[in-house]
Enzyme design. Structure first.
Site, PDB file in Angstrom:
ATOM      1  CG  ASP A  31     -98.845  39.370  -1.608  1.00  0.00           C
ATOM      2  OD1 ASP A  31     -98.453  38.418  -2.300  1.00  0.00           O
ATOM      3  OD2 ASP A  31     -99.859  39.318  -0.901  1.00  0.00           O
ATOM      4  CG  HIS A 103    -100.683  35.725  -2.976  1.00  0.00           C
ATOM      5  ND1 HIS A 103    -100.303  36.632  -2.007  1.00  0.00           N
ATOM      6  CD2 HIS A 103    -101.353  34.754  -2.316  1.00  0.00           C
ATOM      7  CE1 HIS A 103    -100.727  36.217  -0.825  1.00  0.00           C
ATOM      8  NE2 HIS A 103    -101.375  35.077  -0.977  1.00  0.00           N
ATOM      9  CB  SER A 440    -103.557  35.241   1.383  1.00  0.00           C
ATOM     10  OG  SER A 440    -102.251  34.943   1.731  1.00  0.00           O
TER      11      SER A 440
END
Length: 652
Positions: A31, A103, A440
């Site tokens: 990520d 994220h 996600s």
């Protein structure tokens, strides 16, 4: 490749106790990096790092960002050579595993974050944050960088990270990113993850956020667990009140209005700037709102085309005091709670139409926004997120994707304090937890569950773990009705695969559909791959068997894309529970007869395997599109459920 967030909470699981919290399980996350200072990665109470670990804690050359690892966050690496070959050299301040985006921190803590009491987003959703496998060790492999030409995660970096994760001896790899569906030979994630699965590593990926368009699902390789996104039974309610007495339930995590009073209300098109169009202004696109018409008002903006939080930014820049974000038709009833920069509430398509009608029918429309409040046990839940990518699988239609769905809407998890909750340039706020939505967010829920199952059953293959999660998932919501789409239409396996995950059931599935490396290679043979292409996956010659068929691939679902007459498929199940007899129960798809032979399977020992045949016959109804049924094996205690997905062609 791109990140799959649409801009954590995990179901309570007695599975945690059964698996001794998975202290020796290592979950890797590919990520944007991680914020190591988050309490979700606190290592208090952890013992020594597992002896199998071969990874490192890679820091920047100067380590000016103070990056560190510990006994919880045991490893970090970053990979940017592929990105720099295309985009040029990165700013040196970016060359570390630190998360500048949020994220990566969010997804890693959802998969394996530690227990953190008192977590909330501006007071909403207050409770104890925890990952799916809260006591697992975690490692970050940073492969995503500032977006350029719609790309931010390059195949070369992803493949390099995968190689290192394999050599570092991780147990689960969570990948909340993806691109458009592509042939396996041309798909870097597919190639790299094949090697991980060959080494016994479970790989979980996001299905993509290109829904609800049919055939939009990505990460469709059959060795992956591909996860769609659905809702929780929790809402962050932020009511919109109109002066005509109408009160509409919306959602938000924004700050309240400065005063509890009615403010003038307009829609974006009523504030169109001189150089803009009404169609752009109703969407509140950048530069389309006239400050002289917006100042001091609440603005109703239509969802779509630009990020939700950016619409609030445009209203704020034009002097507005609040935002009503009205869903478009495709978004339907899907409400996503954002930490908007200004007071805001997002409402459904139907309610949005009511707001626009009120504005157009009133000479002096006014509204006020109530502060957000948290409600739990809401119904119906779960239902599918409209953004979640759908099947059918455009690369191999005989393989059902996504595999399952998991919570992916309004998920609270740890966040990087190197960025704001909106990611907007002028937003200087910093918070330790934030809500995010997307496949996600769904993906690491399943990664955490996979980590616990791996701890409980260390010798289960990745396919066995997928099967356990897949065949025990549910397809009904908390009103005991079939799961719905965001549009309130009935959901199908093209939305949710096997269904919404049930972690407790997954630890005792009864039977599993298992696969070996040779089965995956045979699948590639049946898909038409030649010896040169196969070497990309095997690194050595592999002789394809004769008469191999994709339809007989031992997947926990049965999908026949064009059934003109009849076809017989074979499957094989392994007993991972107690001895007993399983009987077949069939719900036939409309227009298709289904026969199972034998109709019962007797297991006299653990790990025993039995094969069976399923014959599907077109009844000649000339139906358009796909029809759905299911096959369930039951011993009275377990229900091992497989979707049956068929499209019927005209008989020849």
């Amino acid at each position: 490749m791109r990140l799959e967030n649409e801009n954590g909470d995990v179901p309570q699981m007695s599975l945690w106790n059964k698996a001794k919290f998975g202290r020796n399980t290592i979950i890797a996350n590919l990520d944007t990096g991680v914020w190591p200072k988050s309490q979700s990665f606190n290592d208090k109470g952890y013992g020594p790092i597992p002896g199998k670990w071969r990874g490192i804690c890679q820091k920047s050359r100067t380590n000016t960002d103070g990056f560190f690892c510990n006994r919880k966050l045991i490893g970090a690496r970053y990979f940017n050579k592929g990105y720099e070959a295309y985009a040029g050299n990165l700013n040196s301040s970016y060359k570390s595993a630190l998360d500048h985006d949020g994220h990566g921190t969010h997804t890693l803590s959802t998969a394996g974050g530690n227990f953190v009491a008192g977590a909330s987003v501006y007071g909403s959703g207050n409770g104890t944050a925890k990952g799916g496998s809260p006591m697992a060790r975690v490692a970050t492999y940073k492969v995503c960088w500032p977006p350029i030409d719609e790309g931010e995660c390059f195949d070369a970096d992803i493949m390099a990270a995968m190689d290192h994760a394999i050599n570092d001896r991780v147990d689960v790899i969570s990948i909340s990113l993806g691109g458009d569906p592509a042939d396996y030979f041309d798909d870097g994630i597919a190639v790299a993850t094949f090697h991980a699965v060959k080494h016994g590593i479970v790989v979980v990926t996001s299905a993509g956020n290109s829904g609800p368009d049919p055939g939009s699902v990505s990460n469709v390789a059959p060795w992956l667990i591909t996860v769609g996104a659905s809702t929780l039974d929790r809402e962050f309610q932020a009511f919109v009140e109109l002066q005509n007495g109408l009160r509409l339930k919306g959602t938000s995590l924004s700050v309240p209005l400065p005063e509890d009073k009615f403010y003038p209300l307009i829609n974006g098109a009523q504030a169109t700037a001189s150089n803009a169009t009404d169609s752009d202004a109703i969407l509140c696109k950048p530069g389309t709102l006239d400050p002289t018409k917006v100042k001091g008002k609440i603005v109703a903006c239509l969802r779509g085309e630009t990020p939700r939080v950016d619409k609030g930014q445009q209203v704020a820049l034009a002097g507005g005091v609040g935002l009503i974000l009205c869903n478009d038709h495709l978004s339907g009833n899907e409400l996503i709670a954002d930490a908007h920069f200004l007071p805001a509430s997002q409402i459904t398509f139907k309610d949005g139409q009511s707001v626009f009608s009120y504005i157009n029918s009133t000479s002096n429309p006014q509204a006020k926004l109530q502060p957000p409040n948290t409600q739990i046990n809401t119904k119906p839940a779960p239902f599918m997120a409209s953004f979640s990518s759908r099947g059918p699988n455009t690369i191999t239609p005989e393989i059902l994707k996504p595999d399952v769905t998991a919570p992916g809407v309004n998920i609270i998890a740890a966040y990087s304090e190197d960025t704001s909750p909106t990611g907007l340039d002028f937003d200087n706020r910093r918070i330790p937890f934030n809500t995010e939505s997307g496949t996600s967010m769904a993906c690491p829920h399943v990664s955490g569950v996979a980590g616990l199952l791996k701890s409980l059953n260390p010798f289960w293959s990745p396919a066995a773990i997928r099967s356990a999660i897949f065949t025990t998932a549910r397809t009904r919501d908390n009103t005991v009705n079939p799961m719905q789409e965001a549009s309130k239409e009935k959901g199908t396996p093209f939305s949710y695969g096997g269904g919404h995950i049930r972690p407790n059931r997954a630890m005792d599935p009864g039977l599993v559909y298992d696969l070996r490396t040779e089965d995956y290679l045979d699948f590639l043979c049946a898909s038409g791959y030649n010896q040169t292409q196969l070497k990309l996956f095997t690194q050595q010659p592999y002789r394809c068997p004769k008469n191999v068929s994709v339809l007989n691939f031992n997947y926990p679902s049965i999908t026949v894309p064009e059934l003109s007459d009849s076809v017989t498929v074979t499957r094989r199940v392994k007993n991972v529970g107690s001895i007993g007899t399983y009987s077949a129960l069939v719900l036939e798809p409309v227009g298709v007869s289904v026969t199972v032979e034998p109709k019962s399977l007797v297991f006299r020992r653990r790990s025993e395997e039995k094969s069976f045949r399923v014959t599907l016959k077109n009844k000649g109804y000339h139906l358009k599109g796909y029809v759905f049924g299911k096959l369930t094996w039951s011993d009275g205690n377990h229900r091992v459920r497989s979707p049956i997905v068929v499209s019927t062609a005209h008989p020849s």
